[in-house]
Design an enzyme around this catalytic site. Structure first.
Site, PDB file in Angstrom:
ATOM      1  CD  GLU A  20      -3.261   0.076   0.360  1.00  0.00           C
ATOM      2  OE1 GLU A  20      -2.928   1.170  -0.181  1.00  0.00           O
ATOM      3  OE2 GLU A  20      -4.407  -0.385   0.284  1.00  0.00           O
ATOM      4  NE  ARG A 110      -5.401  -2.525   9.100  1.00  0.00           N
ATOM      5  CZ  ARG A 110      -5.247  -1.978   7.904  1.00  0.00           C
ATOM      6  NH1 ARG A 110      -4.780  -0.742   7.784  1.00  0.00           N
ATOM      7  NH2 ARG A 110      -5.575  -2.660   6.810  1.00  0.00           N
ATOM      8  CG  ASN A 112      -6.504   1.410   5.128  1.00  0.00           C
ATOM      9  OD1 ASN A 112      -5.573   0.608   5.163  1.00  0.00           O
ATOM     10  ND2 ASN A 112      -7.367   1.429   4.137  1.00  0.00           N
ATOM     11  CD  GLU A 131     -10.778  -6.381   5.697  1.00  0.00           C
ATOM     12  OE1 GLU A 131     -11.466  -7.067   4.916  1.00  0.00           O
ATOM     13  OE2 GLU A 131      -9.557  -6.223   5.587  1.00  0.00           O
ATOM     14  CG  ASN A 158      -8.645   1.921   0.769  1.00  0.00           C
ATOM     15  OD1 ASN A 158      -7.439   2.121   0.877  1.00  0.00           O
ATOM     16  ND2 ASN A 158      -9.200   0.740   0.937  1.00  0.00           N
ATOM     17  CG  ASP A 207      -7.423  -0.800  -1.996  1.00  0.00           C
ATOM     18  OD1 ASP A 207      -6.763   0.052  -1.379  1.00  0.00           O
ATOM     19  OD2 ASP A 207      -7.519  -1.974  -1.597  1.00  0.00           O
TER      20      ASP A 207
END
Length: 300
Positions: A20, A110, A112, A131, A158, A207
């Protein structure tokens, strides 16, 4: 829909569990990216920028790191598992200076994806690490190192990214397959949240994202085998196919900002799928014929 240039090249078959956060650091002529689930920070110097050495470096961290961005004063700002931090990579490791935890009361969350806007502010979202629950939110960290919570009710946040004029913020609710647009005020306030696009089920999940200098949005598809380029009006106008299913994020890089670097992931793939996708988790690049805007520097 235009088929964009070439077949992407895998420049680092890193086998990342969850690659990522690619970001171009012009002062180093290097690309940084992360493997969130393995708590690794990677640095890639393209051979054209490092005398043909194709230099690669990695640091193992004690905490998950999901996104970083260079600071104007040196070092980096980043999103770690429980909040924001300043980071200082060197040959001996990565020094981490925590800035606080906005969600200490939500231990299942958390942080991202994150990115800096043209005004030097760092935006990052949180998510439910399982999730399932809509406990995620969107935050803005200002150069004075204070943060604000600006939007909520996401399961997986995202791709915060910004139009070239810094007047539009794009942000994704991955499980809803929805990319939102906001009007961005001069003071960093997001207004007028609206649906920019909704991916159909057969296209996977949106994403990470980036924009190009023409104002078009490049959306990576988790379980979608590629990246789609959308016009500022939300029309699909181009497509890059990849040999891996889980395409996670992308950014324009290089001295001329004309190379698109792409991260991918092995997470969620079966042994049979991994056998069919040996480059899953690799870092890819291609030259799609357009450039990106200059990347921002965090002002703090």
């Amino acid at each position: 829909m235009q088929q964009l240039q070439m077949e992407p090249e895998c420049v680092w078959p890193a086998a990342a569990t969850l690659g990522e956060g690619p970001v171009w650091v012009a002062r180093e002529r290097a690309l940084y990216w992360v493997d969130i689930k393995r708590s690794v920070l990677h640095r890639y110097c393209p051979p054209e920028n490092s005398k043909g050495s194709n230099e690669r470096s990695s640091w193992q961290l004690d905490s998950q790191l999901s996104a970083i961005a260079p600071r104007a004063g040196g070092g980096f700002v980043g999103a770690v598992r429980d909040g924001f931090a300043l980071l200082f990579p060197d040959g001996d490791g990565v020094g981490i200076e925590p800035l606080g935890s906005p969600e200490s009361d939500i231990p299942g969350n958390r942080f991202n994806d994150g990115k800096v806007d043209a005004a030097g502010r760092f935006w990052a979202g949180s998510m439910d690490d399982g999730e399932e629950e809509p406990t995620g939110a969107l935050y803005r960290l200002d150069p004075d190192l204070n943060w604000q919570r600006l939007d909520a009710d996401y399961v997986i946040t995202n791709g915060p990214t910004f139009s070239p004029d810094n007047r539009t913020l794009y942000h994704t609710d991955t499980l809803k397959r929805t990319v939102y647009a906001f009007d961005l005020e001069d003071d960093g306030s997001p207004r007028n949240k609206r649906v920019f696009l909704q991916l159909p089920e057969e296209s996977g999940y949106p994403d990470g994202m980036t924009v190009d200098a023409e104002g078009c949005l490049w959306v990576c598809h988790w379980d979608g085998w590629g990246i789609t380029r959308f016009s500022p009006e939300g029309e699909a106008i181009g497509r890059i196919e990849l040999p891996v299913a889980n395409v996670t994020s992308c950014t324009f890089a290089g001295p001329d900002l004309d190379t698109l670097y792409i991260t991918t992931a092995r997470k969620g793939l079966s042994d049979a799928e991994l056998a069919d996708q040996p480059l899953a988790g690799g870092l890819f690049r291609c030259r799609p014929g357009v450039r990106g805007p200059a990347p921002g520097l965090f002002g703090g």
